[in-house]
Design a protein around this motif. Structure first.
Motif, short mmCIF file in Angstrom:
data_model
loop_
_atom_site.label_atom_id
_atom_site.label_comp_id
_atom_site.label_asym_id
_atom_site.label_seq_id
_atom_site.Cartn_x
_atom_site.Cartn_y
_atom_site.Cartn_z
N GLY A 1 -19.62 -67.69 -2.70
CA GLY A 1 -19.15 -68.37 -1.94
C GLY A 1 -18.10 -69.33 -1.76
N ASN A 2 -18.08 -69.59 -3.05
CA ASN A 2 -16.98 -71.13 -3.48
C ASN A 2 -15.68 -69.68 -3.45
OD1 ASN A 2 -18.21 -73.25 -3.47
ND2 ASN A 2 -18.94 -73.50 -4.97
N GLN A 3 -15.60 -68.95 -4.72
CA GLN A 3 -14.87 -68.14 -4.64
C GLN A 3 -13.82 -67.36 -3.43
OE1 GLN A 3 -15.54 -64.74 -6.82
NE2 GLN A 3 -15.87 -65.54 -9.11
N CYS A 4 -14.76 -67.12 -2.07
CA CYS A 4 -14.12 -66.77 -0.96
C CYS A 4 -13.55 -68.05 -0.03
CB CYS A 4 -15.54 -66.46 0.26
SG CYS A 4 -15.28 -66.50 1.93
N LYS A 5 -14.03 -69.32 -0.71
CA LYS A 5 -13.45 -70.43 0.08
C LYS A 5 -12.05 -70.57 -0.85
CE LYS A 5 -17.23 -73.75 0.40
NZ LYS A 5 -17.97 -74.71 -0.08
N VAL A 6 -11.78 -70.64 -1.90
CA VAL A 6 -10.49 -69.86 -2.81
C VAL A 6 -9.54 -68.80 -1.95
CG1 VAL A 6 -8.82 -70.05 -4.56
CG2 VAL A 6 -11.25 -71.19 -4.74
N GLY A 7 -10.14 -67.97 -1.89
CA GLY A 7 -9.68 -67.18 -1.06
C GLY A 7 -8.63 -67.31 0.42
N VAL A 8 -9.76 -67.81 0.91
CA VAL A 8 -9.66 -68.19 2.42
C VAL A 8 -8.72 -69.46 2.17
CG1 VAL A 8 -10.30 -69.34 4.68
CG2 VAL A 8 -11.60 -67.35 3.30
N ALA A 9 -8.36 -70.19 1.13
CA ALA A 9 -7.66 -71.16 1.65
C ALA A 9 -6.39 -70.30 0.95
CB ALA A 9 -7.63 -72.42 0.06
N SER A 10 -6.13 -70.00 -0.13
CA SER A 10 -4.81 -69.29 -0.60
C SER A 10 -4.17 -68.72 0.65
CB SER A 10 -5.23 -68.01 -1.43
OG SER A 10 -5.30 -67.15 -1.40
N CYS A 11 -5.44 -67.73 1.67
CA CYS A 11 -4.54 -67.43 2.89
C CYS A 11 -3.84 -68.89 3.62
CB CYS A 11 -5.64 -66.91 3.48
SG CYS A 11 -6.03 -65.29 2.87
N LEU A 12 -4.19 -69.52 4.03
CA LEU A 12 -4.20 -70.48 4.90
C LEU A 12 -2.66 -71.67 4.37
CD1 LEU A 12 -6.92 -72.26 5.70
CD2 LEU A 12 -5.51 -70.42 7.61
N LEU A 13 -2.70 -71.66 2.75
CA LEU A 13 -1.13 -72.38 1.87
C LEU A 13 -0.49 -71.43 2.63
CD1 LEU A 13 -1.37 -74.23 0.43
CD2 LEU A 13 -1.58 -72.84 -1.63
N GLN A 14 -0.35 -69.82 2.59
CA GLN A 14 0.74 -68.78 3.02
C GLN A 14 1.11 -69.33 4.18
OE1 GLN A 14 -0.35 -64.73 1.43
NE2 GLN A 14 -1.72 -65.83 0.14
N ASN A 15 0.48 -70.25 5.53
CA ASN A 15 1.34 -70.03 6.66
C ASN A 15 0.85 -68.61 7.03
OD1 ASN A 15 1.35 -72.62 6.51
ND2 ASN A 15 3.11 -73.41 6.07
N PRO A 16 0.14 -68.40 7.19
CA PRO A 16 0.52 -66.57 7.69
C PRO A 16 1.08 -66.32 9.21
CG PRO A 16 -1.02 -66.83 7.51
CD PRO A 16 -0.86 -67.95 7.47
N GLN A 17 1.76 -65.07 9.76
CA GLN A 17 1.91 -64.46 10.93
C GLN A 17 0.75 -63.76 11.18
OE1 GLN A 17 5.56 -63.01 12.33
NE2 GLN A 17 6.57 -64.93 10.51
N LEU A 18 0.22 -63.64 10.42
CA LEU A 18 -1.04 -62.67 10.31
C LEU A 18 -2.30 -63.03 9.41
CD1 LEU A 18 -2.58 -59.64 10.93
CD2 LEU A 18 -0.72 -57.98 9.35
N LEU A 19 -2.95 -62.77 9.91
CA LEU A 19 -4.58 -63.12 8.44
C LEU A 19 -5.41 -62.24 8.46
CD1 LEU A 19 -5.41 -65.18 6.69
CD2 LEU A 19 -6.47 -66.45 8.75
N MET A 20 -5.82 -61.89 7.72
CA MET A 20 -6.42 -60.43 7.44
C MET A 20 -8.10 -61.11 6.40
SD MET A 20 -3.99 -57.20 7.57
CE MET A 20 -5.12 -56.44 7.42
N LEU A 21 -9.43 -61.35 7.16
CA LEU A 21 -10.27 -61.63 6.22
C LEU A 21 -11.64 -60.00 6.50
CD1 LEU A 21 -10.77 -65.48 7.06
CD2 LEU A 21 -9.59 -64.77 4.65
N ASP A 22 -12.17 -60.20 5.46
CA ASP A 22 -12.88 -58.56 5.03
C ASP A 22 -14.76 -60.09 4.71
OD1 ASP A 22 -14.59 -56.55 5.28
OD2 ASP A 22 -13.50 -55.98 3.52
N GLU A 23 -15.09 -59.94 6.00
CA GLU A 23 -16.36 -60.17 5.65
C GLU A 23 -16.37 -61.95 5.75
OE1 GLU A 23 -19.59 -58.22 4.68
OE2 GLU A 23 -19.06 -56.07 5.23
N PRO A 24 -15.75 -63.25 5.79
CA PRO A 24 -15.44 -63.98 5.75
C PRO A 24 -16.94 -64.77 5.12
CG PRO A 24 -14.40 -63.82 6.75
CD PRO A 24 -15.07 -62.77 6.95
N PHE A 25 -18.08 -64.80 6.34
CA PHE A 25 -18.98 -65.51 6.44
C PHE A 25 -20.13 -64.82 5.62
CE2 PHE A 25 -16.49 -65.42 10.92
CZ PHE A 25 -16.12 -66.39 10.55
#
Lengths: 249, 491
Positions: A136-160
């Motif tokens: 779960g905490n690894q997932c948080k790091v992954g999501v945070a790294s996504c948001l950090l990139q200020n993306p136009q396209l965000l793709m998450l596989d089963e984040p919940f």
């Protein structure tokens, strides 16, 4: 934003993804649902140019994804732990990702401070490598790294899937906020029908590699999906307790 | 139940990725193991000759009795370093309705099946039956065998016990190692006592009183039982797994690399990879051991400059070869992450070049003391360092594009065949041969220095044209990356 034509992926002689046409517009929030083996992750991997389709093509912002790299500048994704560098601390990893997008440490720190609630004090300055964190905490790091990139396209596989209920609600709000106020196109897959219908305006239902339903989310979407997944069961009805005659002799 | 365990164990062995899929790897593996055992057996058979040379003034049996205990000290030290804990395998059975005694008994017994328990027999049995049995009779010989079995078993379980303890507390290992080293130093440097005499005091008496063999046998049994009880009381995941105690992991910066931007960041990540994972760390340590190659080659006057090339190449390039042969498999577990993030391949490769260049340069600096054997040696080192930075790295990266095997970073490197495939076996050949293709023709016609100069020039040209090679590698990589990524996803 994403345009898919005649996409086919075959393993052995099983077609795992077969999408004649799919178009995702800028600013859409798309939810991908389907049982295990429906082809969600394979589709994600093809959009991210991690595997090559047997036929067909995917374009992102008008440019073919396969063999090109421009899409990497505005696409952020987290599919599984394989996206994280496991022997770095979360801070080192996030600084590294920020550095790839020409962000200074101060800028990264700023973003991370805003994520304080989401991290819930379990990520930063804990003195652990990413490999020592829970899923779960690894997932948080992954999501945070996504948001950090200020993306136009965000793709998450089963984040919940692995995160605790509080974080699930925070993540939902973050996704809504990114989509509604920053105009980020989001593609999220999930097995949690409540969450996905809450977050996404458009739901794609996959079965055996084919998109069998493409619905704009409305108040009836959730029950429609529950009907599909609750194979043969009447949703909401109280289950009848059957007494087994053989057992009760 | 035990037979089910054994069947599972066999399946685990044959189905594991480590066992190596390709026949070539298996053959080489079997060959190497047989070679190792052959060497030990040979030493065992020739033990009387060796002892005669080592202790020319002593009686043969006396000097044999003197070394047995010293060997077992060394044996204990080796076991502490290398013997694997047979542990994690019980994890899937812990929650099932299986008796603790069965599990613990199985764990404790299987610990005997370690290669380390074969060594003492290969080493000592030939001597016992060749010299002791004819001299003192079969009873004494058997007493020796029993004593050696006893001490082996004792060592086996003592080492495992200490290893389990040191998993919980890292100090235990350091203290044990320090005690062992002190025991040795106190004998050989300070001469407080003589291990040789102590060993003889026991084994020498065994010649006249074979019944004494019961002491080591008892020691072995007691140690086994002690281990059994300890395991039984501590059959919990935390004590069983080889996980080290959690220490606070801090963030590290490598300021020297930060000036190179993204390339520097990537190289810094890779350096962290090397230091923070068991397997990669051991390849670095092996690289350091190669630093002593020179002592073998330069002290031997019969070896000419041709051999110096080999020594110089390995000393300045051991890390490049040892670490590079598994590239990019080291990064297999997060290769998908690299593919989707904003890293282009030329930066990725330039980071590898930067890493190799830095390490080779440091290795060269470390070999400077070899100037003791003449400035020419140092010149050869410099030329081979340039060669490594220019040519070897490019060859290594060319083969990296052909490596589809992942590496589990957390496993240790000793006798670990994971990630070894045909490309690794093929790799070392061109690496060693190419410098000789240039050098040998000149050496044959008595102009070795021209050959050496040409090697240096080739190395420099390769460094100057590096961007061209990076382009070639990039084109090559783009045609192979889906295969690489797919191979790495296969756990």
């Amino acid at each position: 934003m994403i345009e898919i034509k005649n996409l086919k992926k075959i393993y052995g002689n099983v077609t795992v993804v077969d999408i004649p046409h799919l178009s995702i517009a800028k600013g859409e929030s798309v939810g991908l649902v389907g049982n295990n083996g429906a082809g969600k992750t394979t589709l994600f991997r093809m959009i991210l140019d991690l595997i090559l389709p047997e036929s067909g093509e995917i374009t992102s912002n008008g440019e073919i994804v396969a063999g090109h790299e421009h899409w990497k500048a505005y696409t952020a994704s987290y599919l599984d732990e394989g996206f994280l560098i496991e022997y770095l601390t979360p801070e080192e990893y996030l600084y590294f990702i920020g550095g790839l997008h020409q962000q200074s440490r101060a800028q990264v720190d700023e973003t991370l401070t805003a994520l304080g609630d989401f991290f819930n004090g379990e990520i930063l300055n804990r003195g652990k490598y990413i490999r020592d964190l829970s899923k779960g905490n690894q997932c948080k790091v992954g999501v945070a790294s996504c948001l950090l990139q200020n993306p136009q396209l965000l793709m998450l596989d089963e984040p919940f899937a692995n995160i605790d209920p509080s974080t699930q609600f925070r993540l939902k709000n973050m996704l809504k906020d990114a989509n509604k106020s920053k105009g980020v196109t989001t593609i999220v897959s999930s097995h949690d029908l409540n969450h996905i219908t809450d977050v996404c305006d458009r739901i794609l239902l996959m079965e055996k590699g084919v998109i069998i339903k493409d619905i704009a989310t409305s108040s009836s979407t959730l029950s429609e999906l529950e009907d599909y997944f609750g194979v043969g069961q009447t949703v909401g009805a109280t289950p009848v307790v059957k007494i087994d005659e053989e057992e009760n002799h | 139940m035990i037979s089910t365990f054994i069947r599972h164990e066999l399946k685990a062995f044959w189905r594991s990725k480590n066992t190596g899929k390709s026949i070539a790897v298996r053959i080489v593996m079997i060959f190497l193991i047989l070679y190792l055992f052959g060497c030990i057996l040979l030493a065992g058979i020739g033990m009387d000759k060796i002892l005669e040379i080592a202790f020319p003034n002593d009686d043969l049996v006396k000097s044999f009795c003197g070394i047995v205990l010293i060997y077992f000290l060394f044996d204990l030290f080796m076991r502490l370093q290398l013997q694997e804990l047979p542990t994690l395998r019980v994890q899937p059975y812990l929650h099932l309705p299986i008796k603790r005694n069965t599990l613990v008994g199985y764990l404790a017994i299987t610990a005997v099946f370690s290669m380390f328990n074969l060594w003492p027999f290969l080493l000592f049995l030939p001597f016992i039956f060749k010299i002791i049995a004819p001299d003192s009779g079969i009873i004494v010989a058997l007493a020796f065998v029993v004593a050696i079995i006893g001490i082996s078993v004792f060592n086996n379980y003592l080492a495992l016990y200490l290893k389990r303890k040191s998993n919980l507390n890292g100090w235990i290992f350091l203290i044990t190692a320090a005690v062992l080293i002190l025991i040795v130093i106190a004998d050989f440097w300070w001469h407080f006592y003589s291990l040789h005499n102590i060993s003889y005091a026991f084994f020498g008496r065994l010649l006249t009183m074979p019944i004494l063999a019961i002491i080591p046998a008892l020691l072995g049994i007691v140690m086994y039982y002690f281990n059994f009880l300890y395991l039984k009381q501590n059959l919990y995941l935390e004590t069983l797994t080889a996980r080290k105690v959690k220490i606070y992991k801090s963030n590290t910066d490598i300021p020297f690399l930060s000036r190179f931007g993204t390339i520097g960041d990537l190289a810094a990540n890779e350096i962290k990879l090397v230091f923070r994972n068991k397997r990669s760390r051991s390849s670095l340590i092996i690289g350091l051991f190669f630093m002593f190659y020179g002592l073998i080659f330069y002290t031997n006057k019969s070896l000419g400059q041709g051999w110096y090339l080999f020594a110089g190449m390995y000393m300045t390039g051991a890390f490049v070869v040892n670490y590079g042969q598994f590239m990019f498999g080291w990064q297999a577990s997060h290769f998908d992450g690299i593919l989707v993030s904003k890293i282009n391949f030329s930066d990725f490769v330039k980071a590898k070049y930067l890493l190799f260049t830095t390490v080779s340069a440091i290795s060269f600096v470390l070999t400077i003391p070899y100037v003791y054997f003449g400035w020419h040696v140092l010149l050869v080192h410099f030329v081979m360092c340039v060669w490594n930075i220019g040519v070897t790295t490019t060859i290594v990266l060319f083969f990296a594009n052909r490596n589809f095997k992942r590496i589990d970073l957390s496993k240790s490197g000793t006798m670990n065949w994971e990630g070894v495939g045909a490309s690794q076996l093929l790799l070392t050949l061109p690496l060693i041969l190419t410098p000789y293709i240039i050098y040998t023709p000149f050496a044959v016609f008595k102009h070795p220095d021209i050959g050496l100069a040409l090697l240096a020039v080739t190395g420099f040209i390769a460094i100057l044209t590096r961007n061209y090679w990076i382009k070639q590698l990039e084109a090559d990589y783009y045609s192979k990356r889906y295969r690489i990524a797919e191979g790495f996803r296969n756990k």
